[in-house]
Design an enzyme around this catalytic site. Structure first.
Site, PDB file in Angstrom:
ATOM      1  CE  LYS A  11      45.777 -12.232  38.150  1.00  0.00           C
ATOM      2  NZ  LYS A  11      45.174 -11.542  39.314  1.00  0.00           N
ATOM      3  CG  PHE A  59      46.494  -6.334  47.486  1.00  0.00           C
ATOM      4  CD1 PHE A  59      46.881  -6.359  46.149  1.00  0.00           C
ATOM      5  CD2 PHE A  59      45.390  -5.568  47.834  1.00  0.00           C
ATOM      6  CE1 PHE A  59      46.204  -5.631  45.198  1.00  0.00           C
ATOM      7  CE2 PHE A  59      44.692  -4.828  46.877  1.00  0.00           C
ATOM      8  CZ  PHE A  59      45.107  -4.862  45.559  1.00  0.00           C
ATOM      9  NE  ARG A  87      37.053  -6.699  35.109  1.00  0.00           N
ATOM     10  CZ  ARG A  87      38.165  -6.595  35.817  1.00  0.00           C
ATOM     11  NH1 ARG A  87      39.346  -6.534  35.248  1.00  0.00           N
ATOM     12  NH2 ARG A  87      38.122  -6.589  37.115  1.00  0.00           N
ATOM     13  CB  THR A  93      38.490  -8.734  42.172  1.00  0.00           C
ATOM     14  OG1 THR A  93      38.327  -7.721  41.188  1.00  0.00           O
ATOM     15  CG2 THR A  93      39.950  -8.838  42.581  1.00  0.00           C
ATOM     16  NE  ARG A 104      39.654 -12.798  38.578  1.00  0.00           N
ATOM     17  CZ  ARG A 104      39.811 -11.490  38.378  1.00  0.00           C
ATOM     18  NH1 ARG A 104      38.775 -10.688  38.379  1.00  0.00           N
ATOM     19  NH2 ARG A 104      41.019 -10.995  38.173  1.00  0.00           N
ATOM     20  CG  ASN A 114      42.247 -12.996  41.067  1.00  0.00           C
ATOM     21  OD1 ASN A 114      43.313 -13.131  40.475  1.00  0.00           O
ATOM     22  ND2 ASN A 114      41.662 -11.827  41.236  1.00  0.00           N
ATOM     23  CG  HIS A 117      45.650  -9.146  34.519  1.00  0.00           C
ATOM     24  ND1 HIS A 117      45.667  -8.175  35.490  1.00  0.00           N
ATOM     25  CD2 HIS A 117      45.794  -8.504  33.325  1.00  0.00           C
ATOM     26  CE1 HIS A 117      45.834  -6.983  34.902  1.00  0.00           C
ATOM     27  NE2 HIS A 117      45.919  -7.162  33.599  1.00  0.00           N
TER      28      HIS A 117
HETATM   29  P1  IDP Z   1      40.982  -7.179  38.882  1.00  0.00           P
HETATM   30  O1  IDP Z   1      42.094  -8.186  38.608  1.00  0.00           O
HETATM   31  O2  IDP Z   1      39.654  -7.858  39.024  1.00  0.00           O
HETATM   32  O3  IDP Z   1      40.970  -6.051  37.876  1.00  0.00           O
HETATM   33  P2  IDP Z   1      42.214  -5.321  40.768  1.00  0.00           P
HETATM   34  O4  IDP Z   1      41.482  -4.555  41.808  1.00  0.00           O
HETATM   35  O5  IDP Z   1      42.717  -4.574  39.559  1.00  0.00           O
HETATM   36  O6  IDP Z   1      41.276  -6.538  40.332  1.00  0.00           O
HETATM   37  O7  IDP Z   1      43.436  -6.027  41.501  1.00  0.00           O
HETATM   38  C1  IDP Z   1      44.492  -6.610  40.759  1.00  0.00           C
HETATM   39  C2  IDP Z   1      44.819  -7.943  41.392  1.00  0.00           C
HETATM   40  O8  IDP Z   1      45.285  -7.731  42.733  1.00  0.00           O
HETATM   41  C3  IDP Z   1      43.627  -8.894  41.566  1.00  0.00           C
HETATM   42  O9  IDP Z   1      43.336  -9.628  40.395  1.00  0.00           O
HETATM   43  C4  IDP Z   1      44.115  -9.799  42.681  1.00  0.00           C
HETATM   44  O10 IDP Z   1      45.046 -10.782  42.217  1.00  0.00           O
HETATM   45  C5  IDP Z   1      44.857  -8.799  43.569  1.00  0.00           C
HETATM   46  N1  IDP Z   1      43.989  -8.252  44.624  1.00  0.00           N
HETATM   47  C6  IDP Z   1      42.972  -7.352  44.487  1.00  0.00           C
HETATM   48  N2  IDP Z   1      42.410  -7.057  45.670  1.00  0.00           N
HETATM   49  C7  IDP Z   1      43.082  -7.790  46.588  1.00  0.00           C
HETATM   50  C8  IDP Z   1      42.959  -7.916  48.028  1.00  0.00           C
HETATM   51  O11 IDP Z   1      42.124  -7.297  48.688  1.00  0.00           O
HETATM   52  N3  IDP Z   1      43.840  -8.793  48.633  1.00  0.00           N
HETATM   53  C9  IDP Z   1      44.798  -9.488  47.934  1.00  0.00           C
HETATM   54  N4  IDP Z   1      44.941  -9.380  46.597  1.00  0.00           N
HETATM   55  C10 IDP Z   1      44.096  -8.550  45.935  1.00  0.00           C
HETATM   56 MG    MG Z   2      42.269  -4.456  37.582  1.00  0.00          MG
END
Ligand code: IDP
Ligand code: MG
Length: 144
Positions: A11, A59, A87, A93, A104, A114, A117
Site C-alpha cells: 500500500k 471508513f 495472509r 488488519t 503489519r 496497514n 492488502h
Molecule cells: P484486510 O485488509 O485485513 O482483509 P478488511 O476488513 O478487508 O481487512 O478491510 C480492508 C481495508 O480497510 C484494511 O486493510 C484497512 O486498510 C481498512 N480498514 C479496515 N478496518 C478499518 C477500520 O476500522 N478503520 C479504518 N480502516 C479500516
Molecule cells: Mg479483506
C-alpha cells in the site's frame, strides 16, 4: 498441495516509507513466487471500485483517499497455499493486534494505513486490480 495465485498490494504508506524491498524479501523467503508487479498510482474512482465491497463501512471514503495518496505496488503471487501464506505474512488488519514478526506489526501505522492488502479466500468476490491504471512515474508520496 494446492498451488494458488493471489493478489498482494504493497500500500502507499509502505511504498512512501521505503519498505518495499523488506516486504518483498519476506515474500521470497516464504517461498512465494512473484509472477507480476508494478508501481501504480490509483485514481479515486479506481480505489472506490476496488473497495466497493466496503462501501457501507464508515471508513470507506477515508480508505479510498489513503489508497490514492501515492503509488502502491500490486503483485501477483504464486505458490503452494499462497493465499494463506500471504495472509500469515501480513498479520491482522489492525497492527496493534497483529502477531510479532508479521508485516503489519513491523511496518503498519494504523488499522487503515496497514502496509499491505491481500484476499481472505479464493474468489470471494470478482475483484480485480484496476487494469486501466497507468504505471506510476511519480515519486512516492507525491500529491495529486
Ligand atoms: P484486510 O485488509 O485485513 O482483509 P478488511 O476488513 O478487508 O481487512 O478491510 C480492508 C481495508 O480497510 C484494511 O486493510 C484497512 O486498510 C481498512 N480498514 C479496515 N478496518 C478499518 C477500520 O476500522 N478503520 C479504518 N480502516 C479500516
Ligand atoms: Mg479483506
Amino acid at each position: 498441495m494446492t498451488t494458488q495465485r493471489t493478489l498482494a498490494i504493497i500500500k502507499p504508506d509502505a511504498v512512501a516509507e521505503g519498505v518495499v524491498g523488506q516486504i518483498i524479501t519476506r515474500i521470497e523467503r516464504a517461498g512465494l513466487t512473484i509472477l507480476a508487479a508494478k508501481l501504480v498510482h490509483m485514481t479515486l474512482a479506481e480505489a472506490r471500485g476496488f473497495y466497493i465491497v466496503h462501501r457501507e463501512r464508515p471508513f470507506y471514503e477515508s480508505l479510498c483517499a489513503f489508497m490514492t495518496q501515492g503509488p502502491c505496488m500490486p503483485m501477483v503471487l504464486a505458490g503452494d497455499d499462497a493465499i494463506r501464506k500471504w495472509r500469515d505474512l501480513m498479520g491482522a488488519t489492525d497492527p496493534a493486534k497483529a502477531a510479532a514478526g508479521t508485516i503489519r506489526k513491523d511496518f503498519a501505522a494504523s488499522i487503515e494505513a496497514n502496509a499491505v492488502h491481500g484476499p481472505t479466500r479464493p474468489r470471494r468476490r470478482r475483484s480485480r486490480f484496476p487494469t486501466s491504471s497507468r504505471a506510476s512515474s511519480s515519486a512516492p508520496g507525491r500529491a495529486r
